[in-house]
Every structure is written in structure tokens, then in C-alpha cells.
Design a protein around this motif. Structure first.
Motif, PDB file in Angstrom:
ATOM      1  N   GLN A   4      27.401  37.855  38.466  1.00  0.00           N
ATOM      2  CA  GLN A   4      27.358  36.396  38.348  1.00  0.00           C
ATOM      3  C   GLN A   4      28.203  35.921  37.173  1.00  0.00           C
ATOM      4  O   GLN A   4      28.854  34.867  37.253  1.00  0.00           O
ATOM      5  CB  GLN A   4      25.913  35.922  38.185  1.00  0.00           C
ATOM      6  N   GLN A   5      28.214  36.680  36.074  1.00  0.00           N
ATOM      7  CA  GLN A   5      29.023  36.291  34.924  1.00  0.00           C
ATOM      8  C   GLN A   5      30.499  36.220  35.308  1.00  0.00           C
ATOM      9  O   GLN A   5      31.198  35.265  34.955  1.00  0.00           O
ATOM     10  CB  GLN A   5      28.821  37.297  33.790  1.00  0.00           C
ATOM     11  N   VAL A   6      30.979  37.220  36.053  1.00  0.00           N
ATOM     12  CA  VAL A   6      32.368  37.218  36.503  1.00  0.00           C
ATOM     13  C   VAL A   6      32.612  36.039  37.440  1.00  0.00           C
ATOM     14  O   VAL A   6      33.605  35.307  37.312  1.00  0.00           O
ATOM     15  CB  VAL A   6      32.718  38.550  37.197  1.00  0.00           C
ATOM     16  N   GLU A   7      31.697  35.847  38.389  1.00  0.00           N
ATOM     17  CA  GLU A   7      31.844  34.771  39.377  1.00  0.00           C
ATOM     18  C   GLU A   7      31.879  33.403  38.718  1.00  0.00           C
ATOM     19  O   GLU A   7      32.726  32.557  39.025  1.00  0.00           O
ATOM     20  CB  GLU A   7      30.682  34.839  40.372  1.00  0.00           C
ATOM     21  N   PHE A   8      30.962  33.177  37.762  1.00  0.00           N
ATOM     22  CA  PHE A   8      30.863  31.851  37.141  1.00  0.00           C
ATOM     23  C   PHE A   8      32.023  31.602  36.180  1.00  0.00           C
ATOM     24  O   PHE A   8      32.520  30.479  36.084  1.00  0.00           O
ATOM     25  CB  PHE A   8      29.531  31.702  36.411  1.00  0.00           C
ATOM     26  N   LEU A   9      32.456  32.643  35.461  1.00  0.00           N
ATOM     27  CA  LEU A   9      33.616  32.467  34.583  1.00  0.00           C
ATOM     28  C   LEU A   9      34.867  32.162  35.398  1.00  0.00           C
ATOM     29  O   LEU A   9      35.709  31.366  34.991  1.00  0.00           O
ATOM     30  CB  LEU A   9      33.823  33.718  33.720  1.00  0.00           C
TER      31      LEU A   9
END
Length: 315
Positions: free
Chosen positions: A146-151
Motif C-alpha cells: 500500500q505504501q508503494v501504491e499510495f506514494l
């Protein structure tokens, strides 16, 4: 009642509490192993939530420690080592005691914390994590994917503002008094619009144009200031005076971080720190390796540190 009896009772109470805590930890470990084997996807959310709570409290504790150090040693933010300065980045803006991002995170975390107080209520939090992670939860409760997706999602918003920034620079270049520099800046804008990346030396050659009218911060058109605010993840929905003030503060903050990073040395930064530093400065580093991030930061610092003595520049 004798002091000996009192001490004996106190020691007995401590041993009971220690035994109870040990029993709870044992049950919790068995519970986590059960989740991991039986519901692996659910376990990822559960583990993320647990680690997020711990990380949030550790950050609060660390920030209090840094502020206490600053108070006792009478230090300014600019005198802190890079990692401490970066830790305070979200709770300060330059030398001002502003806590916008951290307060936003805490405000968002309060209802999550209240929901999670009753026994087994963390299941409800995990449901929220599953359905509304970016909207309701702070970064501590995002899974690695999710961190990769949201960034990536936030960087897409940022990149959508880049054409407006370049277009405003090209329009302002028409009013420049020096024909040679005017032509060079327009050529650089055209290169960027075609997808090319200017070299540091080319940007440094036109640095003087960003100190006065029409490209100095105080002289920029409102549309230009709003586009720059969006690039830096600052709200554009404020009067022009406040937008300029926030931009200046944000740029100065990054310059102080650049100096501290240079003192520390890029070789001392971990992969996570390198990626975070690149992302803050405008490069989506979520899919880049350490060597690529380090090479880009070397170029950034090469330009940034040459401009340290020039005020009011947003080059």
C-alpha cells in the motif's frame, strides 16, 4: 504493618503481574501463529496494525526527546543532525513551531486508537484498513504494498502540476530583460516539455533569473504559485500571501536538510532514507534502487548547495 510485610506483599504483586504479562504474551503469540497459518492475508493487516501502533508511539517519544534536547542545549532546528532534523520535518516548518502534518496524523489516529481500546476491537480497525486505507489511516497502518501504491498515487497528482509550472516559467521568460538568458531559459523549458532532463550546469547557468522579477518568488503569478504549491504537496487553496510564505518556508526547510545531509554524507543513508529524501525533493523513488537514488541526490545537492546563499529562489 511492618515494612518487611509491605515489601513482601509488593514483591508478590510484581511477580503476579509479571506472570500474567508472560501468559498474555504467550497467548498472543499463539494467536498470531494461528492467524498467520489460517488467514495469511488477514495476518498481514493485523501485523501492520500492531507495528503501526508501536511505530506511532515510538515516534511521539522520539520527537519529545529531540525537542527536550533542543530546549536544554538551546539548539535551533538547523543545528540538529540530519536524521533528527528529518524526524522533525513533519512537525516543524523551518524555524517555526508548526505541527501541521504530525497533528493531522495524530488527529486521524485518535479515532482509530479509541476504536481499538475494547477487547478484540482491533478487528474493526483492520476492516477499516482493508476498505479505506488511504482515506482513513495514516502511513503507520499502510502495508508495504500500500505504501508503494499510495506514494505512486500522490506522485501522479504531483506530476500533473509539472506542465503548469514549466508553462508559467516559459510565459514569464518572455518578460526577461536579458535576450540571451531569455532564449536559454525558453530552450530549457522546451526541452523539459519534450521530456528531456536538463543538466545541473544548464540550470545553474540561469540561476540569476530566479532572484528578481518576474521569476522571483514575490513576483510570480498566482497561477504559478499555486502550481508550485501542488508540486510540493501544499494546499493551493489559500490567499497568495500565505502561499508564498509557505513556499518560502518549505524551500528553506529543504535547504537546511540538504546541508545536514551533506555533512552526514550520502553513504551513511540507508535505502529507506535515500528513497524518502528523493521523494521529498520531487523524484518518485518507489521503484528505484539505492545507486539510482544516490546518483540523483548527488546531482540535487550539487545544485542546491551552490544556491545556498541565494535568497528567494525556487529554481
Amino acid at each position: 504493618r511492618s515494612p518487611l510485610c509491605w515489601l513482601s506483599t509488593k514483591a508478590g504483586s510484581r511477580s503476579v503481574l509479571a506472570a500474567l504479562a508472560s501468559k498474555v504474551k504467550h497467548i498472543n503469540r499463539r494467536y498470531e501463529r494461528f492467524l498467520e497459518k489460517t488467514f495469511p492475508r488477514f495476518y498481514v493487516l493485523y501485523a501492520t496494525f500492531t507495528k503501526g501502533i508501536q511505530a506511532l508511539f515510538l515516534e511521539v517519544k522520539e520527537i519529545r526527546k529531540i525537542k527536550s534536547k533542543m530546549s536544554h542545549q538551546r539548539l535551533s532546528v538547523q543545528q540538529l543532525p540530519y536524521r533528527e532534523m528529518e524526524r522533525l520535518r513533519q512537525v516543524r516548518r523551518g524555524a517555526q513551531d508548526a505541527t501541521r502534518q504530525f497533528r493531522r496524523d495524530v488527529i486521524k489516529a485518535i479515532p482509530i486508537g479509541i476504536i481499538a481500546i475494547p477487547p478484540f476491537a482491533n478487528f474493526l480497525v483492520i476492516v477499516l484498513m482493508y476498505f479505506f486505507p488511504r482515506q482513513l489511516l495514516i502511513r503507520y497502518f499502510w502495508t508495504p504494498s500500500q505504501q508503494v501504491e499510495f506514494l505512486d498515487a500522490y506522485d501522479t497528482i504531483r506530476r500533473d502540476s509539472y506542465p503548469d509550472v514549466v508553462k508559467n516559467i516559459a510565459l514569464a521568460a518572455r518578460s526577461l530583460p536579458e535576450p540571451q538568458l531569455q532564449k536559454r531559459l525558453q530552450e530549457l523549458c522546451a526541452e523539459v516539455q519534450r521530456g528531456s532532463q536538463p543538466h545541473v550546469a544548464e540550470l545553474y547557468a540561469v540561476r540569476s533569473l530566479f532572484s528578481g522579477s518576474p521569476l522571483g518568488l514575490n513576483k510570480l503569478q498566482v497561477s504559478h504559485v499555486k502550481a508550485l504549491s501542488q508540486v510540493l504537496f501544499l494546499t493551493p487553496h489559500l490567499p497568495a500571501f500565505f502561499l508564498r510564505h509557505r513556499l518560502r518556508s518549505h524551500v528553506l526547510e529543504i535547504r537546511h536538510l540538504d546541508r545536514a545531509m551533506l555533512r552526514l554524507g550520502l553513504g551513511q543513508l540507508s535505502e529507506e532514507e535515500l528513497k524518502a529524501a528523493c521523494y521529498l525533493r520531487g523524484l518518485n523513488s518507489t521503484h528505484l534502487g539505492m545507486s539510482e537514488c544516490r546518483a540523483w541526490l548527488e546531482q540535487w545537492l550539487g545544485l542546491s548547495c551552490k544556491l545556498q546563499g541565494i535568497k528567494g529562489q525556487l529554481l
